[in-house]
Design an enzyme around this catalytic site. Sequence first.
Site, short mmCIF file in Angstrom:
data_model
loop_
_atom_site.label_atom_id
_atom_site.label_comp_id
_atom_site.label_asym_id
_atom_site.label_seq_id
_atom_site.Cartn_x
_atom_site.Cartn_y
_atom_site.Cartn_z
N SER A 145 0.84 -1.19 0.00
CA SER A 145 0.00 0.00 0.00
C SER A 145 0.88 1.25 0.00
O SER A 145 1.71 1.41 -0.88
CB SER A 145 -0.97 -0.04 1.18
OG SER A 145 -2.00 0.90 1.01
N GLU A 152 -5.74 -5.52 -8.59
CA GLU A 152 -4.86 -4.37 -8.74
C GLU A 152 -3.74 -4.61 -9.75
O GLU A 152 -2.94 -3.71 -10.01
CB GLU A 152 -4.22 -4.00 -7.40
CG GLU A 152 -5.19 -3.57 -6.35
CD GLU A 152 -4.54 -3.27 -5.02
OE1 GLU A 152 -5.12 -2.48 -4.27
OE2 GLU A 152 -3.45 -3.80 -4.72
N HIS A 210 -6.65 -5.72 -2.05
CA HIS A 210 -5.49 -4.92 -1.67
C HIS A 210 -4.68 -5.61 -0.55
O HIS A 210 -3.47 -5.73 -0.65
CB HIS A 210 -5.97 -3.54 -1.23
CG HIS A 210 -4.87 -2.57 -0.99
ND1 HIS A 210 -4.01 -2.16 -1.99
CD2 HIS A 210 -4.50 -1.89 0.12
CE1 HIS A 210 -3.15 -1.29 -1.50
NE2 HIS A 210 -3.43 -1.11 -0.22
#
Length: 175
Positions: free
Chosen positions: A11, A94, A122
């Site tokens: 992240s 992603e 995520h």
Amino acid sequence: DPHRIGITGLSDGASTVRFAMINAPIFAAASISSCCLEPRTVMTLVGTVFADKERAMGAPRTTSDDFSYWLPFSVALNARRVNAPLLMQLADEESVLGLETFTALREESKPVEMYIFPDEHHIKWQPAHRRAIYVRNLDWFSFWLKGQEDPDPTKQQQYHRWRSLRDQQVAVAPR
């Protein structure tokens, strides 16, 4: 050993890794678990709300040819300068955001490997995927920082690829 420093992140931590690879090139290996803010993809693929928010903070329009905003943290725009081998272990939802980074490094013959985990988000939640990520990170850093390979026969293809990446890195090092 200052020549054997690794860096990893997820992240915002992955953004930190990418920024550090460009602006503090002291790392001998890197691994990220999410990816990427790149000028040609993020403003389009993440969605209009994100793009509008980024533009409000100073990001240029997608149609702009001015990449100065992106230069401090875009691995794709700095691919020639990035020297640390990069392992990308991404959630499938992603993964498309990592393609610009992956492709730019690959085009510059930089060591990069990308894994995509199906049905992940995520934060990866599936135990088998988390274990695979942890084990591969240990293997990656052992290989690039210590020159060590796990003798497990099931990992030989991995090491064959990584040795090829290392040979390729040595061949293009004086750029």
